[in-house]
Design an enzyme around this catalytic site. Structure first.
Site, PDB file in Angstrom:
ATOM      1  N   HIS A 194      25.248  41.451  49.639  1.00 45.64           N
ATOM      2  CA  HIS A 194      26.505  42.048  50.105  1.00 45.64           C
ATOM      3  C   HIS A 194      27.349  40.976  50.791  1.00 45.64           C
ATOM      4  O   HIS A 194      26.834  40.109  51.496  1.00 45.64           O
ATOM      5  CB  HIS A 194      26.222  43.198  51.068  1.00 45.64           C
ATOM      6  CG  HIS A 194      27.404  44.073  51.321  1.00 45.64           C
ATOM      7  ND1 HIS A 194      28.445  43.696  52.151  1.00 45.64           N
ATOM      8  CD2 HIS A 194      27.734  45.303  50.840  1.00 45.64           C
ATOM      9  CE1 HIS A 194      29.345  44.649  52.180  1.00 45.64           C
ATOM     10  NE2 HIS A 194      28.944  45.640  51.395  1.00 45.64           N
ATOM     11  N   GLU A 221      31.774  44.202  44.013  1.00 48.31           N
ATOM     12  CA  GLU A 221      32.582  44.515  45.189  1.00 48.31           C
ATOM     13  C   GLU A 221      33.537  43.364  45.477  1.00 48.31           C
ATOM     14  O   GLU A 221      33.130  42.343  46.049  1.00 48.31           O
ATOM     15  CB  GLU A 221      31.684  44.734  46.416  1.00 48.31           C
ATOM     16  CG  GLU A 221      30.917  46.026  46.414  1.00 48.31           C
ATOM     17  CD  GLU A 221      30.414  46.364  47.808  1.00 48.31           C
ATOM     18  OE1 GLU A 221      30.731  47.458  48.300  1.00 48.31           O
ATOM     19  OE2 GLU A 221      29.726  45.534  48.415  1.00 48.31           O
ATOM     20  N   GLY A 279      36.706  47.651  52.928  1.00 46.39           N
ATOM     21  CA  GLY A 279      37.208  48.074  54.230  1.00 46.39           C
ATOM     22  C   GLY A 279      38.691  47.870  54.442  1.00 46.39           C
ATOM     23  O   GLY A 279      39.202  48.100  55.534  1.00 46.39           O
TER      24      GLY A 279
END
Length: 258
Positions: free
Chosen positions: A95, A167, A173
């Site tokens: 991530h 991603e 976000g």
């Protein structure tokens, strides 16, 4: 066919009370889900309590991180076998928040991939580009390079029963997601690259999209041929929002009974 996979990544959020209430709500809401796969990734401190509430439910357990070692003098780390003891099925690796804040590089992430496969857990390899790479047109090459590190170390067979999550770092976000059409181009390039090694693995591998996924935009992502689900951040902390995303997956034409 590939079943849609929806994972809620709760990151470093919640406490015992809020997480317990959220889990209970989701378990009660998803009792009849049968056409898509759903998992949640709570903070590590709450994996055990989450496991207890998920027993006999339709929701599976996902870890946010794993160490590259199975045991030893590694203070603060958690091993793949420890996760296995908690009935964890999936584990996130690579991530962008781990890459940025913990300086994890592709070679280190590949070791995490290896240890998860060794124990029998399903790695979710997160790949994606930053804003500078996106603006320079390097999106696909960045993602392929991150995937290629795994192939170089472990071979293409490692991607059997594994998941890739695209991603874009600039979308996480931010409230701004990649367009479904652009995300599809990236997903297709990833699948095509894997197919250059093994078409069977490419046809079966789940490739999720993550980055400011909401109930309002998720259908358009599901509509794309090579997008097989979503990795949800902020929206997964809201029971109503996450339920809407999962229900959309359940009702989508891509979904089918187990």
């Amino acid at each position: 066919m590939r079943r849609l996979l929806i994972i809620g990544n709760w990151k470093l959020n919640g406490n015992k009370n809020t997480i317990t209430n959220l889990i209970i709500t989701l378990v009660n809401t998803f009792y009849n889900i049968s056409k898509c796969n759903v998992a949640i990734a709570p903070p590590v401190m709450y994996l055990d309590i989450t496991k207890r509430y998920l027993l006999n439910s339709r929701i599976q357990l996902c870890a946010q991180n794993v160490d590259i070692h199975l045991s030893g003098s590694f203070t603060g780390d958690i091993s793949a076998e420890m996760l296995q003891d908690l009935n964890v099925r999936y584990a996130l690796i690579g991530h962008s928040e781990r890459r940025i804040h913990h300086k994890e590089n592709d070679a280190y992430i590949a070791k995490k991939f290896f240890i998860l496969k060794k124990v029998g857990l399903i790695p979710i390899l997160c790949v994606g580009e930053n804003k500078r790479e996106y603006d320079s047109g390097y999106t696909q090459s960045v993602c392929i390079n991150q995937i290629n590190t795994i192939i170089t170390l472990l071979g293409i067979e490692a991607f059997k029963n594994s998941v890739i999550a695209y991603e874009p770092i600039w979308a996480i976000g931010s409230g701004a997601s990649a367009s479904p059409e652009n995300a599809q181009l990236v997903h297709k390039s990833i699948r095509d690259y894997i197919a250059s090694y093994d078409t069977s693995i490419a046809d079966k591998i789940t490739i999720q999209y993550g980055g400011s996924v909401t109930p309002e935009n998720v259908t358009k992502f599901f509509d794309q041929k090579d997008i097989d689900g979503v990795l949800v951040g902020a929206a997964s902390l809201n029971a109503n929002s996450f339920s809407m995303i999962v229900q959309t997956a359940e009702n989508h034409k891509k979904s089918y009974p187990a």
